[in-house]
Design an enzyme around this catalytic site. Sequence first.
Site, mmCIF file in Angstrom:
data_model
loop_
_atom_site.group_PDB
_atom_site.id
_atom_site.type_symbol
_atom_site.label_atom_id
_atom_site.label_comp_id
_atom_site.label_asym_id
_atom_site.label_seq_id
_atom_site.Cartn_x
_atom_site.Cartn_y
_atom_site.Cartn_z
ATOM 1 C CG ASP A 1 -15.261 60.854 70.130
ATOM 2 O OD1 ASP A 1 -15.951 61.329 71.055
ATOM 3 O OD2 ASP A 1 -15.642 59.911 69.421
ATOM 4 N NE ARG B 1 -22.611 53.337 63.769
ATOM 5 C CZ ARG B 1 -22.209 54.054 64.835
ATOM 6 N NH1 ARG B 1 -21.177 53.630 65.566
ATOM 7 N NH2 ARG B 1 -22.830 55.161 65.183
ATOM 8 C CD GLN C 1 -23.016 57.303 71.569
ATOM 9 O OE1 GLN C 1 -23.681 57.656 72.537
ATOM 10 N NE2 GLN C 1 -21.737 57.014 71.644
ATOM 11 N N GLY D 1 -21.029 54.131 75.887
ATOM 12 C CA GLY D 1 -22.260 54.833 75.503
ATOM 13 C C GLY D 1 -22.805 54.321 74.181
ATOM 14 C CE LYS E 1 -14.692 54.496 71.374
ATOM 15 N NZ LYS E 1 -16.089 54.739 71.812
ATOM 16 C CB SER E 2 -17.950 54.563 65.177
ATOM 17 O OG SER E 2 -17.843 55.595 66.111
ATOM 18 N NE ARG F 1 -12.513 59.352 72.046
ATOM 19 C CZ ARG F 1 -12.033 58.382 71.265
ATOM 20 N NH1 ARG F 1 -10.771 58.367 70.923
ATOM 21 N NH2 ARG F 1 -12.835 57.431 70.795
ATOM 22 N NE ARG G 1 -21.394 59.299 78.255
ATOM 23 C CZ ARG G 1 -20.736 58.785 77.215
ATOM 24 N NH1 ARG G 1 -20.008 57.687 77.366
ATOM 25 N NH2 ARG G 1 -20.803 59.352 76.038
HETATM 26 C C1 S3P Z 1 -20.263 57.651 68.469
HETATM 27 C C2 S3P Z 1 -20.853 58.890 68.456
HETATM 28 C C3 S3P Z 1 -20.357 60.008 69.256
HETATM 29 C C4 S3P Z 1 -18.924 59.777 69.743
HETATM 30 C C5 S3P Z 1 -18.729 58.398 70.297
HETATM 31 C C6 S3P Z 1 -19.048 57.353 69.251
HETATM 32 C C7 S3P Z 1 -20.869 56.578 67.640
HETATM 33 O O1 S3P Z 1 -21.185 60.152 70.401
HETATM 34 O O2 S3P Z 1 -18.572 60.732 70.708
HETATM 35 O O3 S3P Z 1 -17.396 58.210 70.716
HETATM 36 O O4 S3P Z 1 -20.202 55.535 67.437
HETATM 37 O O5 S3P Z 1 -21.989 56.760 67.154
HETATM 38 P P1 S3P Z 1 -22.555 61.032 70.357
HETATM 39 O O6 S3P Z 1 -23.525 60.320 69.490
HETATM 40 O O7 S3P Z 1 -23.012 61.089 71.789
HETATM 41 O O8 S3P Z 1 -22.152 62.363 69.808
#
Ligand code: S3P
Length: 416
Positions: A303, A24, A160, A87, A19-20, A376, A115
Amino acid sequence: MKIAPCNTFGGEFTVPGDKSITHRAVMFNAAAEGEAHITGALPGEDCLSTAACMRALGATVEFGGTEVRVVGTPTFRDADCDCGNSGTTMRLLTGLLAGRKVHAALTGDPSLSARPMERVARPLRELGAAVGTTDGHAPVTVSPARLRGCTVRTGVASAQVKSAVILAALGAEGETVVEEPILTRDHTERMLAAMGADIRAEGTRVTVRGSALHAADVHVPSDISSAAYFLALGALRGEVLCKNVGVNPTRTGLLRVFDEMGVRYALENERTACGEPVADIRVFKSALRPLRMGAELVPSLVDEIPVIAVLCAFAEGESVIAGAQELKVKESDRIASTAAMLNALGGDCTPTADGFIIRGKKSLAGGRVRSLKDHRIAMSGAVALAASARGGEIEDADCVNISFPGFYSMLEGKGE
Ligand code: S3P
């Protein structure tokens, strides 16, 4: 969704893309010069929110299953961006837009709107960004501003927040240094370097200069955060192989937990793809020891903590997870929701200010999981139910589509 209990569970799995990295690859290419092709992408709802936002800003983003074609636009148009439940979309996009001379409003669903967003807005303002929040939350507004590089301490171990500052720094004059308290996932740094940005990372410090981005094709590995559910079931009920999993060292805290808890596993076929380490992970059914873990490990498995808590319930003895207060500001308050899930299934979990104390009894009875629409919690609950004595049900089960479309069908038929 009903989940049946199983005595044995096993097989080979290729879980969806990371996902991350998908967020990106879509977002950065949409802000780059040229056309890129992404393969192995996650077509989950969060990543589709990123795609929709980038389209609203003027880029072309075409999702076809796990393949994405992106035609970037170095100059964005003014837009309203609906970030849905995501987020990562809202925080990274706020940073990206801060130095791009646009007016934008970023909104989200009720969970995302609860959030914290000042954690991103405050460091961006240090660069000169014109970012507004609504009492610290969404809607977030971004207006044109002249950004100047400086040293920014993120204050919170969040990839993030770090990524937002790095992305803003691409549009700032001079040099920006971003410092974080504990190293978090570094997918942004790796991908931006591959796209031609002037960026250097040394430990918890990243140095960035104003740069233009060039499109880059990306092959996205499977998400270790999604593999975690199947690996956990392997540790509890049989042999599981998860193929092509991203094993970037900033993401593999789960394997350190496996070491600590006595889970037997092996990494096979280790290689590098598009600048990211990848391997197949094989896990064998194991007798579990209790876990003690603190803040240092949290960013590398943030996560995975709900499913790690499930493993702790199946260990023999008391586990303590501390330094995980960030869980309170995820899609649900995951300290409360994880503890409620375990206790509803017959576990013994005491939530604390920054984690849990879990008295493992090597079993759970089963029952009803309230996911609170947190993907999750739903998937960790499914693992707990599959390994429980009676099985049970999950409420609001379809929230798994946020990060893992097809989760329940991948689970089905693999246990006896
Ligand atoms: C993520 C960073 C994490 C993670 C989220 C994805 C990212 O959050 O929990 O699922 O893709 O950079 P935080 O930056 O709030 O720790």
